[in-house]
Design a protein around this motif. Structure first.
Motif, mmCIF file in Angstrom:
data_model
loop_
_atom_site.group_PDB
_atom_site.id
_atom_site.type_symbol
_atom_site.label_atom_id
_atom_site.label_comp_id
_atom_site.label_asym_id
_atom_site.label_seq_id
_atom_site.Cartn_x
_atom_site.Cartn_y
_atom_site.Cartn_z
ATOM 1 N N VAL A 192 31.863 41.776 47.924
ATOM 2 C CA VAL A 192 33.211 41.962 48.670
ATOM 3 C C VAL A 192 32.935 43.172 48.838
ATOM 4 O O VAL A 192 32.762 43.960 48.017
ATOM 5 C CB VAL A 192 34.498 41.023 48.569
ATOM 6 N N ARG A 193 34.117 43.484 50.020
ATOM 7 C CA ARG A 193 34.179 44.546 50.535
ATOM 8 C C ARG A 193 35.632 45.852 49.370
ATOM 9 O O ARG A 193 35.407 46.477 48.682
ATOM 10 C CB ARG A 193 34.193 45.321 51.684
ATOM 11 N N ASP A 194 36.430 44.116 48.762
ATOM 12 C CA ASP A 194 37.654 44.707 47.827
ATOM 13 C C ASP A 194 37.746 43.505 47.727
ATOM 14 O O ASP A 194 38.466 42.619 47.360
ATOM 15 C CB ASP A 194 38.736 44.544 49.464
ATOM 16 N N MET A 195 37.926 44.982 45.527
ATOM 17 C CA MET A 195 37.898 43.619 44.967
ATOM 18 C C MET A 195 39.388 42.790 44.543
ATOM 19 O O MET A 195 39.461 41.604 44.653
ATOM 20 C CB MET A 195 37.347 44.509 43.521
ATOM 21 N N ALA A 196 40.569 43.433 44.696
ATOM 22 C CA ALA A 196 41.476 43.050 44.887
ATOM 23 C C ALA A 196 42.018 42.321 45.368
ATOM 24 O O ALA A 196 42.558 41.225 45.611
ATOM 25 C CB ALA A 196 42.851 43.972 44.975
ATOM 26 N N ALA A 197 41.237 42.704 46.757
ATOM 27 C CA ALA A 197 41.793 41.813 47.979
ATOM 28 C C ALA A 197 41.068 40.315 47.710
ATOM 29 O O ALA A 197 41.452 39.368 47.358
ATOM 30 C CB ALA A 197 41.500 41.936 49.453
ATOM 31 N N ALA A 198 38.911 40.715 47.169
ATOM 32 C CA ALA A 198 38.315 39.656 46.848
ATOM 33 C C ALA A 198 39.301 38.124 45.813
ATOM 34 O O ALA A 198 39.916 37.075 46.388
ATOM 35 C CB ALA A 198 37.573 38.764 46.696
ATOM 36 N N ILE A 199 40.008 38.905 44.761
ATOM 37 C CA ILE A 199 40.895 38.505 44.095
ATOM 38 C C ILE A 199 41.718 37.379 44.553
ATOM 39 O O ILE A 199 42.220 36.223 44.127
ATOM 40 C CB ILE A 199 40.907 39.244 42.434
#
Length: 324
Positions: free
Chosen positions: A15-22
């Protein structure tokens, strides 16, 4: 043929953005552990900073789904993240930094193709036997490596032994540890009685399937390749080939047939892992959660619910009931 591979160990979503993925996966109803960010100094005496790759796991009964992202300079670290210091002697630091940056470069290459599923690791009860079988079949791999993996217990996080190997592309000039469809490997974990498994709002129990989409004319070769990797014979049904493991199924599908198998499925590139299957005890619970969370989903087959890739970080998720 051998039976040293019995199921799926984990699937990895880059994923590109860990916080958004979580946030996305929690909305889907998964319990997601706080992400881990390794830290290293960039030079002897320098402060330790997040480097390489960050990851988190969605732990299931027998396996897990991993979310992994590249640690980029200046990118914010999620507030809940666990910083994992890596202690290394000064003379070993340059070599370790080079290895970490190489791993990050592999992830960047994945993201250059698309955000989604790029990692599939099979589970083995006897990885030495699996390695010997692959050697006998002429399959290139990097050898069996011993590592430590974190687990959650009633007394907190502790490290337990694990062993793995990565299958390699033997074509000249191919990057190490990466096949055309992504990273493929085999892992063997020590059984841990006290390991805790979180409950998931969507009722998720196990990772039980994966779908790989390939160009139509490549299907016969890919089928032979996976039969060799897994020591199993595929059931060939027109534009699809299915390999049954003891606890999971690998589906190989020609690109022209993907819409029939996964409605709204559109491979971002070929070949590509386009989705995976999660077993649940109660599909009604899954549907109730997805509706309450306003997650778009469809029912392409009786008793099955599918969240399209566009709503799940590039990998379709099929939820399927089980009686296990």
């Amino acid at each position: 043929m051998g039976r040293d591979i019995n199921g799926l160990h984990h699937a990895g979503i880059v994923v590109r953005d860990m916080a958004a993925a979580i946030e996305t996966y929690r909305r889907l109803g998964f319990t997601v552990a706080p992400p881990a960010y390794p830290t290293l100094p960039t030079a002897p005496g320098a402060p330790a900073l997040p480097v390489g790759a960050a990851n988190t796991h969605i732990y299931l009964r027998r396996n897990f789904v991993e979310l992994v992202s590249v640690v980029r300079d200046g990118q914010p670290v999620p507030g809940e993240a666990k910083l994992i210091p890596i202690n290394v002697p000064d003379d070993k630091l340059p070599g370790l930094l080079a290895a970490v940056r190489s791993a990050a470069a592999n992830l960047i290459a994945c993201l250059d193709r698309f955000q989604g599923m790029h990692i599939l690791i099979f589970d083995s009860l006897d990885i030495d036997h699996a390695a010997a079988r692959l050697d006998a079949a002429g399959v290139a791999h990097g050898g069996v490596h011993a590592i430590q993996r974190p687990i959650e217990t009633a007394n907190g996080t502790r490290m337990v032994p694990a062993r793995y190997l990565e299958i390699s592309n033997d074509e000249a000039g191919a990057p190490p540890g990466r096949l055309p469809e992504g990273r493929l490997g085999v892992a063997e974990n020590a059984a841990v009685v006290e390991e805790q498994q979180p409950e998931h709002a969507n009722g998720a129990i196990d990772l039980i399937g994966c779908t790989l989409c390939v160009p139509d004319d490549a299907l016969p070769d890919v089928k032979r390749r996976y039969e060799t990797y897994l020591g199993r014979t595929a059931h060939h049904d027109g534009p699809t080939a299915i390999l049954d493991l003891d606890d999971a199924t690998i589906t190989l599908v020609a690109a022209s047939a993907l819409p029939d198998l996964l409605p709204h499925g559109r491979p971002p590139a070929l070949p590509a892992f386009v989705g995976y299957t999660i077993a649940v005890h109660d599909i009604t619970q899954t549907e109730h959660h997805l509706r309450a969370a306003a997650v778009p989903h469809i029912k392409p087959h009786a008793g099955e619910i599918v969240v399209p890739a566009s709503r799940a970080l590039g990998a379709t998720i099929a939820f399927r009931p089980t009686t296990d």
